[in-house]
Design a protein around this motif. Structure first.
Motif, PDB file in Angstrom:
ATOM      1  N   ALA A   1       0.986  -1.521   0.325  1.00 41.53           N
ATOM      2  CA  ALA A   1       0.013  -0.337   0.226  1.00 41.53           C
ATOM      3  C   ALA A   1       0.650   0.890   0.286  1.00 41.53           C
ATOM      4  O   ALA A   1       0.032   2.098  -0.752  1.00 41.53           O
ATOM      5  CB  ALA A   1      -0.928   0.177   1.357  1.00 41.53           C
ATOM      6  N   ARG A   2       2.377   1.904   0.836  1.00 43.47           N
ATOM      7  CA  ARG A   2       2.686   1.963   1.025  1.00 43.47           C
ATOM      8  C   ARG A   2       3.496   2.886  -0.339  1.00 43.47           C
ATOM      9  O   ARG A   2       4.136   4.147  -0.826  1.00 43.47           O
ATOM     10  CB  ARG A   2       3.532   2.141   1.379  1.00 43.47           C
ATOM     11  N   ASP A   3       3.925   1.313  -1.790  1.00 43.20           N
ATOM     12  CA  ASP A   3       4.152   1.942  -2.926  1.00 43.20           C
ATOM     13  C   ASP A   3       2.960   2.487  -3.989  1.00 43.20           C
ATOM     14  O   ASP A   3       3.250   2.967  -4.549  1.00 43.20           O
ATOM     15  CB  ASP A   3       4.979   0.365  -3.644  1.00 43.20           C
ATOM     16  N   ILE A   4       2.154   1.595  -2.975  1.00 41.77           N
ATOM     17  CA  ILE A   4       0.916   2.542  -4.314  1.00 41.77           C
ATOM     18  C   ILE A   4       0.784   3.315  -3.812  1.00 41.77           C
ATOM     19  O   ILE A   4       0.732   4.910  -4.984  1.00 41.77           O
ATOM     20  CB  ILE A   4      -0.434   2.108  -3.846  1.00 41.77           C
ATOM     21  N   LEU A   5       0.909   4.615  -3.048  1.00 47.04           N
ATOM     22  CA  LEU A   5       0.946   6.046  -2.724  1.00 47.04           C
ATOM     23  C   LEU A   5       2.072   6.614  -3.102  1.00 47.04           C
ATOM     24  O   LEU A   5       2.140   7.744  -3.273  1.00 47.04           O
ATOM     25  CB  LEU A   5       1.274   5.735  -1.168  1.00 47.04           C
ATOM     26  N   LYS A   6       2.691   5.510  -3.954  1.00 49.61           N
ATOM     27  CA  LYS A   6       4.042   6.019  -4.178  1.00 49.61           C
ATOM     28  C   LYS A   6       4.109   6.780  -5.597  1.00 49.61           C
ATOM     29  O   LYS A   6       5.505   6.845  -6.381  1.00 49.61           O
ATOM     30  CB  LYS A   6       5.655   5.849  -3.363  1.00 49.61           C
ATOM     31  N   GLY A   7       2.939   6.088  -6.593  1.00 46.95           N
ATOM     32  CA  GLY A   7       3.236   5.579  -7.772  1.00 46.95           C
ATOM     33  C   GLY A   7       2.681   4.571  -8.185  1.00 46.95           C
ATOM     34  O   GLY A   7       2.867   4.663  -9.938  1.00 46.95           O
ATOM     35  N   HIS A   8       3.248   3.319  -7.685  1.00 44.53           N
ATOM     36  CA  HIS A   8       3.448   1.698  -8.216  1.00 44.53           C
ATOM     37  C   HIS A   8       1.947   1.308  -8.262  1.00 44.53           C
ATOM     38  O   HIS A   8       1.358   1.282  -7.213  1.00 44.53           O
ATOM     39  CB  HIS A   8       4.378   0.838  -7.194  1.00 44.53           C
ATOM     40  N   HIS A   9       0.836   1.870  -9.561  1.00 44.89           N
ATOM     41  CA  HIS A   9      -0.082   1.030  -9.487  1.00 44.89           C
ATOM     42  C   HIS A   9      -0.051  -0.048 -10.925  1.00 44.89           C
ATOM     43  O   HIS A   9       0.821  -0.424 -11.690  1.00 44.89           O
ATOM     44  CB  HIS A   9      -0.378   2.387 -10.053  1.00 44.89           C
ATOM     45  N   ALA A  10      -0.766  -1.064 -10.111  1.00 43.92           N
ATOM     46  CA  ALA A  10      -1.206  -2.248 -10.440  1.00 43.92           C
ATOM     47  C   ALA A  10      -2.278  -3.053 -11.074  1.00 43.92           C
ATOM     48  O   ALA A  10      -3.003  -2.519 -10.081  1.00 43.92           O
ATOM     49  CB  ALA A  10       0.080  -3.277 -10.375  1.00 43.92           C
TER      50      ALA A  10
ATOM     51  N   TYR B   1      -5.483  -1.163  -2.817  1.00 46.72           N
ATOM     52  CA  TYR B   1      -6.173  -0.010  -2.709  1.00 46.72           C
ATOM     53  C   TYR B   1      -6.329   0.751  -1.593  1.00 46.72           C
ATOM     54  O   TYR B   1      -6.555   1.497  -1.840  1.00 46.72           O
ATOM     55  CB  TYR B   1      -6.599   0.549  -4.645  1.00 46.72           C
ATOM     56  N   LEU B   2      -7.735  -0.157  -1.283  1.00 47.01           N
ATOM     57  CA  LEU B   2      -8.732   0.473   0.085  1.00 47.01           C
ATOM     58  C   LEU B   2      -7.420   0.982   1.069  1.00 47.01           C
ATOM     59  O   LEU B   2      -7.545   1.887   1.715  1.00 47.01           O
ATOM     60  CB  LEU B   2      -9.893  -0.813   0.325  1.00 47.01           C
ATOM     61  N   VAL B   3      -6.585  -0.386   1.427  1.00 46.22           N
ATOM     62  CA  VAL B   3      -5.546   0.258   2.113  1.00 46.22           C
ATOM     63  C   VAL B   3      -4.864   1.398   2.469  1.00 46.22           C
ATOM     64  O   VAL B   3      -4.766   2.559   2.847  1.00 46.22           O
ATOM     65  CB  VAL B   3      -4.890  -1.110   2.810  1.00 46.22           C
ATOM     66  N   ALA B   4      -4.422   1.697   0.864  1.00 44.43           N
ATOM     67  CA  ALA B   4      -3.807   2.875   0.226  1.00 44.43           C
ATOM     68  C   ALA B   4      -4.417   3.951   0.988  1.00 44.43           C
ATOM     69  O   ALA B   4      -3.780   4.953   0.587  1.00 44.43           O
ATOM     70  CB  ALA B   4      -3.065   2.973  -1.461  1.00 44.43           C
ATOM     71  N   GLY B   5      -5.477   4.180   0.592  1.00 46.25           N
ATOM     72  CA  GLY B   5      -6.434   4.974   0.638  1.00 46.25           C
ATOM     73  C   GLY B   5      -7.115   5.272   2.126  1.00 46.25           C
ATOM     74  O   GLY B   5      -7.051   6.692   2.263  1.00 46.25           O
ATOM     75  N   ALA B   6      -6.937   4.310   2.356  1.00 54.45           N
ATOM     76  CA  ALA B   6      -7.156   4.577   3.731  1.00 54.45           C
ATOM     77  C   ALA B   6      -5.615   5.433   4.574  1.00 54.45           C
ATOM     78  O   ALA B   6      -5.703   6.071   5.694  1.00 54.45           O
ATOM     79  CB  ALA B   6      -7.338   3.436   5.183  1.00 54.45           C
ATOM     80  N   MET B   7      -4.732   4.464   4.178  1.00 46.78           N
ATOM     81  CA  MET B   7      -3.431   5.590   4.640  1.00 46.78           C
ATOM     82  C   MET B   7      -3.191   6.670   4.414  1.00 46.78           C
ATOM     83  O   MET B   7      -2.690   7.227   5.090  1.00 46.78           O
ATOM     84  CB  MET B   7      -2.418   4.503   4.496  1.00 46.78           C
ATOM     85  N   GLY B   8      -3.757   7.056   3.369  1.00 49.66           N
ATOM     86  CA  GLY B   8      -3.803   8.347   2.350  1.00 49.66           C
ATOM     87  C   GLY B   8      -4.227   9.595   3.840  1.00 49.66           C
ATOM     88  O   GLY B   8      -4.020  10.262   3.940  1.00 49.66           O
ATOM     89  N   ILE B   9      -5.504   9.048   4.456  1.00 47.78           N
ATOM     90  CA  ILE B   9      -6.194   9.241   4.948  1.00 47.78           C
ATOM     91  C   ILE B   9      -6.068   9.534   6.778  1.00 47.78           C
ATOM     92  O   ILE B   9      -5.633  10.428   7.756  1.00 47.78           O
ATOM     93  CB  ILE B   9      -8.119   8.964   4.769  1.00 47.78           C
TER      94      ILE B   9
END
Length: 153
Positions: A35-44, A59-67
Motif C-alpha cells: 500500500a505504501r508503494d501504491i501511495l508512491k505511484g506504483h499501480h498495478a 488500493y483500499l488500504v492505500a486510501g485509508a493510509m492516505g487519510i
C-alpha cells in the motif's frame, strides 16, 4: 432487528481495533508495504509481492493510509469495514434467496461468530472474498430472475 445486529457487529469489529489482536503479523506488514508503494505511484492490476495479490484490498488500504496515516488502524479499518459490509451483503443475499427470518439469522451469524469477527480485525486481503462472493451471487441471482427485455424485429 437488523440495525441492532449491525450495531453489535460494529462494536465487535471496531472496539480497540489497533490493539486487538495484539501485534502485527508479517502478512499484515506485507500489505502495508505494498500500500505504501501504491501511495508512491506504483499501480498495478496484480502485485507480485507477497506471493502475488489482486489489488482491491491494497488500493483500499492505500486510501485509508492516505487519510488515517501509515499505521495499523488504517490497515485494520479496511478489514473491519469490509467485514461489516459482508454482514449487510450476506443478509441481503439471504433475504433475496429465502426470507427475512433467514436474513436476520445470517446477519447475526456473520455479525458475531468467531471467524467472521476475527478475520474482520486482521488486515489481510482475504476479507474481501466473502463480500465479493455475496455481491456476485446476488447479482447472478438477480440477472437470472429478471425478465429480459430483448426486442424482436
Amino acid at each position: 432487528m437488523l440495525l441492532v445486529i449491525l450495531l453489535l457487529a460494529v462494536v465487535l469489529r471496531f472496539w480497540e481495533l489497533p490493539q486487538l489482536p495484539r501485534g502485527i503479523a508479517h502478512d499484515e506488514v506485507a500489505e502495508v508495504l505494498i500500500a505504501r508503494d501504491i501511495l508512491k505511484g506504483h499501480h498495478a492490476l496484480f502485485f507480485q509481492e507477497a506471493y502475488g495479490q489482486e489489488p482491491l484490498f491494497l488500493y483500499l488500504v492505500a486510501g485509508a493510509m492516505g487519510i488515517l496515516g501509515e499505521n495499523v488502524l488504517a490497515l485494520r479499518f479496511v478489514s473491519a469495514s469490509v467485514g461489516l459490509l459482508t454482514v449487510a451483503a450476506g443478509a441481503r443475499l439471504a433475504r433475496r434467496l429465502f426470507d427475512l427470518q433467514v436474513a436476520l439469522i445470517t446477519a447475526a451469524g456473520l455479525g458475531v461468530m468467531l471467524w467472521p469477527v476475527f478475520w474482520s480485525r486482521v488486515g489481510l486481503r482475504g476479507m474481501t472474498l466473502p463480500l465479493t462472493m455475496c455481491l456476485g451471487f446476488e447479482s447472478l441471482w438477480r440477472a437470472l430472475h429478471t425478465p429480459s427485455h430483448s426486442s424482436e424485429n
